[in-house]
Enzyme design. Structure first.
Site, PDB file in Angstrom:
ATOM      1  N   CYS A  59     -19.098   5.875 -18.522  1.00  0.00           N
ATOM      2  CA  CYS A  59     -17.945   6.152 -19.388  1.00  0.00           C
ATOM      3  C   CYS A  59     -17.094   7.323 -18.946  1.00  0.00           C
ATOM      4  O   CYS A  59     -15.919   7.403 -19.290  1.00  0.00           O
ATOM      5  CB  CYS A  59     -18.389   6.484 -20.816  1.00  0.00           C
ATOM      6  SG  CYS A  59     -19.894   5.738 -21.306  1.00  0.00           S
ATOM      7  N   HIS A 119     -21.061  -1.301 -26.070  1.00  0.00           N
ATOM      8  CA  HIS A 119     -20.291  -2.006 -25.031  1.00  0.00           C
ATOM      9  C   HIS A 119     -21.218  -2.848 -24.152  1.00  0.00           C
ATOM     10  O   HIS A 119     -22.416  -2.579 -24.075  1.00  0.00           O
ATOM     11  CB  HIS A 119     -19.611  -0.994 -24.101  1.00  0.00           C
ATOM     12  CG  HIS A 119     -18.485  -0.218 -24.712  1.00  0.00           C
ATOM     13  ND1 HIS A 119     -18.401   1.155 -24.659  1.00  0.00           N
ATOM     14  CD2 HIS A 119     -17.360  -0.639 -25.355  1.00  0.00           C
ATOM     15  CE1 HIS A 119     -17.288   1.554 -25.250  1.00  0.00           C
ATOM     16  NE2 HIS A 119     -16.636   0.499 -25.682  1.00  0.00           N
TER      17      HIS A 119
HETATM   18  C1  CIR Z   1     -16.670   5.720 -28.777  1.00  0.00           C
HETATM   19  O1  CIR Z   1     -17.329   5.323 -29.729  1.00  0.00           O
HETATM   20  O2  CIR Z   1     -15.649   5.141 -28.425  1.00  0.00           O
HETATM   21  C2  CIR Z   1     -17.130   6.957 -28.040  1.00  0.00           C
HETATM   22  N1  CIR Z   1     -17.757   7.840 -28.952  1.00  0.00           N
HETATM   23  C3  CIR Z   1     -18.077   6.593 -26.936  1.00  0.00           C
HETATM   24  C4  CIR Z   1     -17.449   5.789 -25.844  1.00  0.00           C
HETATM   25  C5  CIR Z   1     -18.362   5.530 -24.709  1.00  0.00           C
HETATM   26  N2  CIR Z   1     -17.690   4.811 -23.692  1.00  0.00           N
HETATM   27  C6  CIR Z   1     -18.263   3.922 -22.915  1.00  0.00           C
HETATM   28  O3  CIR Z   1     -19.420   3.600 -23.083  1.00  0.00           O
HETATM   29  N3  CIR Z   1     -17.517   3.330 -21.998  1.00  0.00           N
END
Ligand code: CIR
Length: 257
Positions: free
Chosen positions: A250, A163
């Site tokens: 996150c 991201h």
């Molecule tokens: C994903 O791949 O969507 C999750 N394993 C990790 C999401 C992390 N979220 C973020 O950085 N906002």
């Protein structure tokens, strides 16, 4: 009325071991340890004066601890996103319900996608990472939703990470912590830039809240850079959550309420 900071969080799912992974190899996740780390993270927010609304775990949704991706909360409205990974779309329902008492809700309908982790708000501009999770159709829909409230929305190229906020986050109102390999710092003209230590590629994700930065203990060299620049850092151990490709922004949606 006095406005305080509120954070929505969600307990770690017992199925986190089956999370989405893009740039990392799967390693076993100790769910008890992940839950303990998450509790410390919530405590850290509370110690900074943030009121924490901790939602119950969603056993069937492995990535649901990462609530940031399900919404973008602005002062005027909350946009419920359409996450890029189909497995994550059911996460938005309960996040929307949790936000309903605080904001008017707007829902992205598609076909585009945006993960909240791609949305970096700097004053009235939303910088949206063009990542594997967020796309130009998503940006177009976001524009329609937020421009009436005076926001500008712009796409930012990101490469090599999940991201935009894996590559750049605010650590003070005018300062960004950046991994310049994953994002072009020239996209943030006018901002003070602190580069991560090159030995710590995942170190650009920091959570700036209530004048401090919540930051993973794993990135000692970058932490030193932040402190040298006068930034107050509070560390948390986020090593198990990092195996799920998640970091400190996150795990919460922080807003004034
Ligand atoms: C994903 O791949 O969507 C999750 N394993 C990790 C999401 C992390 N979220 C973020 O950085 N906002």
């Amino acid at each position: 009325m006095e406005r305080t900071l509120t954070a929505i969080t969600r307990q770690v799912s017992p199925s986190i071991g089956r999370c989405e992974l893009t740039h990392l190899e799967r390693k076993p996740i100790d769910t008890a340890r992940a839950a303990e780390q998450h509790r410390s993270y919530e405590q850290c927010l509370a110690d900074l004066g943030v009121y924490v609304v901790s939602l119950p775990a969603e056993p069937g949704l492995p990535d649901s601890v990462f609530v940031e991706d399900a919404a973008v909360v602005l002062d005027e409205i909350a946009v419920i996103t359409r996450p890029g990974a189909p497995s994550r779309r059911p996460e938005t329902r309960s996040v929307a319900e949790a936000l309903r008492p605080y904001r008017k809700l707007c829902f992205m309908e598609g076909p585009g996608c945006i993960d909240g982790g791609d949305v970096l708000r700097i004053r009235k501009t939303l910088h949206v990472g063009l990542s594997g999770r967020s796309d130009t159709d998503g940006i177009a829909e976001m524009k329609n939703l937020v421009e009436p409230f005076g926001y500008t929305v712009r796409g930012i190229n990101v490469a090599g990470c999940l991201h935009l906020k894996s590559a750049a986050t605010l650590v003070a109102p005018d300062t960004l912590l950046v991994n310049g390999h994953w994002v072009d710092v020239r996209d943030f003209a006018g901002m003070r830039i602190i580069e991560i230590d090159p030995a710590e590629p995942y170190a650009a994700n920091a959570l700036y809240v209530a004048g401090s930065v919540i930051y993973p203990a794993a990135f000692a060299a970058t932490r030193e850079r932040l402190e040298r620049e006068g930034i107050r850092v509070v560390t948390v151990d986020a090593s198990e959550l990092a195996k799920a490709e998640g970091a400190v922004t996150c795990c919460s949606l922080v807003f004034e309420a």
